[in-house]
Write an enzyme that holds these catalytic residues in place. Structure first.
Site, PDB file in Angstrom:
ATOM      1  N   HIS A 114      -7.318  -1.454  14.883  1.00 17.68           N
ATOM      2  CA  HIS A 114      -7.356  -0.671  13.639  1.00 17.68           C
ATOM      3  C   HIS A 114      -7.159  -1.569  12.422  1.00 17.68           C
ATOM      4  CE1 HIS A 114      -6.334   3.060  11.252  1.00 17.68           C
ATOM      5  NE2 HIS A 114      -5.798   2.121  10.495  1.00 17.68           N
ATOM      6  N   GLU A 115      -6.131  -2.412  12.466  1.00 17.31           N
ATOM      7  CA  GLU A 115      -5.834  -3.243  11.296  1.00 17.31           C
ATOM      8  C   GLU A 115      -6.910  -4.309  11.065  1.00 17.31           C
ATOM      9  OE1 GLU A 115      -3.649  -2.117   9.426  1.00 17.31           O
ATOM     10  OE2 GLU A 115      -2.722  -0.771  10.889  1.00 17.31           O
TER      11      GLU A 115
ATOM     12  N   GLY B 217       3.415   1.596  10.677  1.00 19.13           N
ATOM     13  CA  GLY B 217       3.252   0.941  11.966  1.00 19.13           C
ATOM     14  C   GLY B 217       2.728  -0.466  11.802  1.00 19.13           C
ATOM     15  N   ALA B 218       1.771  -0.625  10.877  1.00 20.88           N
ATOM     16  CA  ALA B 218       1.197  -1.937  10.592  1.00 20.88           C
ATOM     17  C   ALA B 218       0.448  -1.829   9.279  1.00 20.88           C
ATOM     18  CB  ALA B 218       0.255  -2.385  11.716  1.00 20.88           C
ATOM     19  N   MET B 219       0.163  -2.992   8.662  1.00 23.35           N
ATOM     20  CA  MET B 219      -0.519  -3.022   7.369  1.00 23.35           C
ATOM     21  C   MET B 219      -1.556  -4.127   7.365  1.00 23.35           C
ATOM     22  SD  MET B 219      -1.019  -1.897   4.383  1.00 23.35           S
ATOM     23  CE  MET B 219      -2.208  -2.595   3.250  1.00 23.35           C
ATOM     24  N   GLU B 220      -2.762  -3.797   6.878  1.00 22.72           N
ATOM     25  CA  GLU B 220      -3.942  -4.640   7.011  1.00 22.72           C
ATOM     26  C   GLU B 220      -4.099  -5.717   5.959  1.00 22.72           C
ATOM     27  OE1 GLU B 220      -5.396  -0.899   4.672  1.00 22.72           O
ATOM     28  OE2 GLU B 220      -4.013  -1.324   6.311  1.00 22.72           O
ATOM     29  N   ASN B 221      -3.014  -6.197   5.365  1.00 24.75           N
ATOM     30  CA  ASN B 221      -3.133  -7.243   4.345  1.00 24.75           C
ATOM     31  C   ASN B 221      -4.162  -8.287   4.774  1.00 24.75           C
ATOM     32  OD1 ASN B 221      -0.596  -6.118   3.154  1.00 24.75           O
ATOM     33  ND2 ASN B 221       0.284  -7.042   4.977  1.00 24.75           N
TER      34      ASN B 221
ATOM     35  N   GLU C 204       0.833  -1.199   0.000  1.00 23.11           N
ATOM     36  CA  GLU C 204       0.000   0.000   0.000  1.00 23.11           C
ATOM     37  C   GLU C 204       0.869   1.250   0.000  1.00 23.11           C
ATOM     38  OE1 GLU C 204      -3.940   1.802   2.229  1.00 23.11           O
ATOM     39  OE2 GLU C 204      -2.495   0.704   3.418  1.00 23.11           O
TER      40      GLU C 204
ATOM     41  N   GLU D  65      -9.092   4.724   6.218  1.00 24.31           N
ATOM     42  CA  GLU D  65      -8.289   5.031   7.398  1.00 24.31           C
ATOM     43  C   GLU D  65      -9.070   5.770   8.475  1.00 24.31           C
ATOM     44  OE1 GLU D  65      -5.789   3.485   7.766  1.00 24.31           O
ATOM     45  OE2 GLU D  65      -5.037   3.004   5.769  1.00 24.31           O
TER      46      GLU D  65
END
Length: 961
Positions: free
Chosen positions: A410-411, A374-378, A241, A433
């Protein structure tokens, strides 16, 4: 995705940077088309690919008069072969590949299914790939264009529905677009005509790429060998992303171009391979294995993910039977327990909230040592920066624990809102987001009610959103994005924080039940598809009966927010309420924007829709407090009469409303809508305050004032320091240094805040205690400093010490056994009391001892230091080339962009603003423009504040002596 400063250690680049070579050596311009039989032909100028970097070379001959002469423009292929190149029929195409006002790919074909095999080499940092894409033909075309960046394509073959090859046998007829276009095109020897429209064809590609060191695409991350030998090993991980899937494999890298994916990874047999879906089959071949994964649901390319490395996992199941695994470095699996437990509860909560069960059979979460965001929602494989997933009781600060919980929420919210239902285009990034931010907090409130998160939301998301949106250089929540290259500029506090705040404001306006019904209807209608802002408004309108679009358009399509002023007339029994745009630089009578403002005052209308209106005062006993519950995204100002009544009633107000009063007082004073000394006078009303969040707002307001005054006379600087000490020293006496069994969650946070602020004001007793505890820690007592206080103690000891303490911090950093501990130490290293110590910290930041993902920590620390602020800016200018080489070139979370803001935004004079503008204005570094503009505006706002307040503040402080 959660944004955090980041980057990784550099290593030699081994794969070619093909795109850059093409950009330097080629041009693609002057294309024009003419229609004929539903297709258009092209004339063009010369394009030459460098031959040294790949097995193919293509030259497009210049044919400026081809159309008029009737000649057909030809592409000369290596070996003397020639093919005609014809553009797709879409009349919006611009040049070879970009179509429409958003610079989308041509619409001649649409991807349905990818079969992708990758073979990463973890030693050479390269990989090879094979790709077969099933495409539905939608328009006549002589070519197929897709995204590709930093890839070398060895072959490209297109076959029609009957299996016949439509490209030149034996020749990879591939054209590369410019660096800005990030595309490649396979030319067809036999075009697709109207007879092919609606059929499914295939594109087969073989390619190679680099496991890069830029934290974008398919990249490498370093970690110590788990066998304790000290060897540095590397894993391979993805971050796609917003537009970096194209760095990994050729694809249609747009959120609306959804397809299904079959992924196969060829990896060493002793490595773990993960992807979005569960394993379907593992084929062993000596010391290598091929891991094949189940087919994904239809989804966007930016959500595809895979990881290869050495990990171990703990697992659990949700109440609904979904398997959840938490992957960590070997030997650290129990540090994932809190994230695992939180994830299971979150998946159940969101399934109920959206009235839709989690749609995948598993959820993997994994800690990555080097991670840009910080993190990614794959979907089904969420990747985290280690410090935002790993928690160790007694060693991790309590606020870090809350942050981990929120990031997990959040993710996982994205698995529905973003993954299941995806925005049409990046203009609606806020839908992803902003909503995930808001509902992530809602999940925390459900799972951890003792945290009191909605009051903290006010001083976190709301404060960040209001801060950035107070600048003229802000942007609307829903912002027009013309090209993918602009997307990175809006991963900011507007899309995340303001987006979440306007959603919270809307929920409060419509009511929780109506809002949830609308959300469920939205998800049900658009599941596995794409939707935009208007689709959400339509669902919420149907559920609530309100015209949501009319209510919300001013909040999402308009930049900024209002300051609402209340002027009471007790004699007349009326109150006049007015609005104008709030600007950090101060009131501007030329600004005429208006909003539909929810007033949230008992006895007054629901909303203010005009510039000004007069209403009867609320009934006796009802204090005039605008924005009850602080759900509205605006600031408030009261005249003297209304403010006096409000201060008198403070003890009767809720915690969040007490927080709102002090927060608005300092914010409006900083921008010149009220007086700074009035805000300071208000502090006495909070002397007995017990709310951590209220004290946090007080700290923020005083800290901002002290920061602006960093170059004011010493009497002003010391006066503000004394004021802070008088506030926080009694608070430390009340809270103590050690946790108590009776502590509430808020008590723990308040103790952390009180000690940190007492140390920052250099209270002698607090500093002496910090030095004593630090000495015990260095001597081997690991429990000498409570985990919640370590960061503040580290900074205080360095501030009061010198080179010896700096070297001790470096030793502790080298021994740190967690990413959180590393972050605390790095964040303290800029606190030195001399310019020499600040410069030493800045140079340490450039060493291989500091991961590049952490590059902003030390620079930010140095720039916040009164002694180091100007030295940091001067060092940044002198070392710009080094910084650009080390930190530049990443994706959406480029560390370089963050360093720009950190290096200069705390300056406070017009001369500084002009210098920053001139320095960065001469740079051609992509992606920093908005940050520079906003930093310059912030500097000028501080300069204006000093012009307004400096003299009055000096007198006020002198009178306190």
């Amino acid at each position: 995705m959660i944004q955090v400063s980041s980057c990784i250690q550099r290593a030699p680049v081994t794969a070619p940077r093909l795109e850059r070579n093409v950009a330097r050596q080629s041009q693609l311009a002057g294309w024009s088309g003419r229609k004929g039989n539903g297709c258009g032909k092209i004339t063009h100028k010369a394009l030459r690919r460098p031959r040294a970097r790949s097995s193919i070379s293509v030259e497009v001959r210049a044919e400026s008069n081809a159309a008029s002469s009737g000649r057909t423009p030809l592409i000369n292929l290596e070996g003397g072969r020639q093919v005609t190149f014809v553009k797709c029929e879409c009349n919006k195409c611009r040049g070879l590949i970009m179509c429409g006002d958003r610079e989308l790919l041509p619409t001649s074909v649409r991807p349905e299914h990818y079969e992708l095999q990758l073979s990463p080499d973890l030693q050479a940092f390269t990989y090879s790939g094979k790709l077969l894409v099933q495409l539905v033909v939608q328009e006549c075309t002589n070519s197929i264009t897709f995204h590709a960046k930093d890839l070398v394509i060895q072959s490209g073959v297109v076959r029609d529905a009957a299996g016949r090859e439509r490209t030149n046998p034996g020749g990879p007829d591939v054209l590369y677009g410019t660096a800005e276009q990030e595309t490649a095109t396979v030319a067809l020897s036999q075009p697709f005509t109207s007879k092919d429209v609606g059929t499914t064809v295939t594109l087969e590609l073989q390619f190679t790429g680099e496991l890069n060191d830029k934290l974008a695409g398919f990249y490498r991350s370093a970690y110590p060998a788990p066998d304790g030998t000290g060897e540095t090993r590397h894993m391979a991980v993805t971050q796609f992303e917003p537009t970096d899937a194209r760095r990994c494999f050729p694809c249609w890298d747009e959120p609306a171009a959804k397809a299904t994916f079959d992924v196969a990874l060829v990896v060493p047999s002793d490595r773990v391979a993960l992807s979005n879906m569960p394993e379907k089959e593992v084929q062993h071949n000596g010391d290598m294995k091929t891991v094949l994964f189940e087919t994904t649901p239809i989804m966007s390319t930016y959500l595809l993910a895979f990881v290869v490395g050495e990990f171990e996992a703990i697992e659990d199941q949700t109440a609904e039977g979904v398997t959840v695994r938490c992957w960590t470095p070997i030997g650290q699996s129990e540090q994932g327990r809190f994230a695992l437990d939180t994830a299971c509860k979150c998946l159940s909560f969101f399934g109920e909230y959206f009235d839709a069960p989690y749609p995948l059979p598993k959820m993997d979460m994994i800690a990555i040592p080097d991670f840009s965001a910080g993190a990614m929602e794959n979907w089904g494989l969420v990747t985290y920066r280690s410090s935002l997933m790993l928690f160790e009781e007694g060693k991790t600060p309590v606020n870090a624990k809350q942050r981990i919980g929120y990031v997990v929420g959040h993710e996982l919210a994205h698995q529905w809102f973003g993954n299941l239902v995806t925005m049409d285009w990046w203009s609606q990034l806020w839908l992803n987001e902003g909503f995930a931010t808001w509902v992530g907090w809602r999940a925390m409130d459900h799972i951890f009610p003792e945290w009191g998160v909605w009051t903290q939301f006010t001083s976190n998301e709301q404060a960040m959103g209001l801060g950035l949106d107070s600048l003229c250089s802000s942007h609307p929540v829903e912002v027009d994005i013309a090209s993918a290259g602009q997307v990175s500029e809006i991963f900011d506090a507007i899309s995340y924080s303001k987006g979440s705040c306007v959603i919270r404001m809307l929920e409060a306006y419509l009511g929780e039940d109506a809002f949830r019904r609308g959300m469920r209807a939205y998800v049900a209608k658009h599941a596995y598809g794409n939707a935009g802002t208007q689709d959400l408004w339509a669902a919420l309108s149907a559920a609530s009966g309100a015209d949501v679009a009319a209510l919300m358009s001013c909040w999402t399509r308009q930049t900024g927010f209002p300051v609402v002023t209340a002027s009471a007339d007790a004699a007349a029994g009326t109150v006049t309420i007015s609005q104008q745009r709030f600007l950090a630089s101060g009131p501007d009578t030329e600004e005429k924007d208006q909003w539909v403002v929810p007033l949230r005052v008992q006895g007054l209308p629901a909303a203010l829709e005009a510039e000004s209106a007069t209403f009867p005062l609320p009934a006796d006993g009802e204090v005039l407090k605008l924005n009850r519950g602080q759900s509205g995204f605006y600031r408030t100002v009261y005249d003297d009469e209304a403010l006096a009544a409000l201060v008198q009633a403070l003890p009767t107000l809720s915690e969040v409303d007490r927080v709102g009063v002090i927060s608005d007082a300092f914010a409006t004073a900083a921008a010149g809508y009220t007086s700074t000394t009035n805000a300071l006078e208000l502090l006495q009303a909070y002397a007995d305050e017990s709310s951590y969040v209220a004290w946090s707002e007080i700290s923020s307001g005083l800290g901002g004032l002290a920061s602006v005054c960093y170059e004011q006379p010493e009497s002003v600087v010391e006066g503000l320091r004394t004021l802070g000490s008088q506030l926080y020293t009694p608070l430390v006496g009340r809270m103590g240094w050690e946790p108590c069994a009776e502590d509430t969650y808020s008590d723990t946070l308040l103790r952390q805040l009180a000690v940190a602020q007492a140390l920052s004001t250099r209270d002698p007793d607090a500093v002496a205690e910090a030095q004593k505890r630090f000495a015990a820690l260095v001597a081997g007592d690991d429990m000498a400093i409570p985990a919640d206080l370590k960061g503040a103690v580290f900074a205080a000891v360095l501030r009061a010490g010198g080179e010896e303490e700096f070297e001790q911090l470096k030793v502790l950093y080298g021994k740190a056994d967690s990413a959180v501990e590393e972050s605390l130490l790095l964040g303290a290293m800029g606190a030195g009391a001399t310019v020499e110590l600040v410069l030493a910290a800045l140079e340490f930041n450039m060493s291989d001892e500091v991961r590049m993902q952490d590059g902003a920590a030390i620079i930010g620390s140095c720039a916040r230091n009164r002694i180091g602020r100007r030295a940091t800016w001067e060092w940044t200018q002198a070392n710009w080339d080094r910084l650009e080489e080390r930190f530049g070139g990443g994706g959406v979370s480029s560390i370089l962009t963050r360093l720009v803001g950190a290096s200069c935004s705390n300056l406070a004079s017009e001369d500084d603003a002009a210098a920053v503008e001139a320095f960065y204005g001469a740079k051609s570094t992509p992606g920093i423009e908005r940050t520079v503009t906003q930093s310059v505006e912030a500097i000028r706002a501080k300069s204006e504040r000093l012009k307004r307040d400096a003299d009055e503040l000096a007198v006020w402080l002198a009178q306190r002596e």
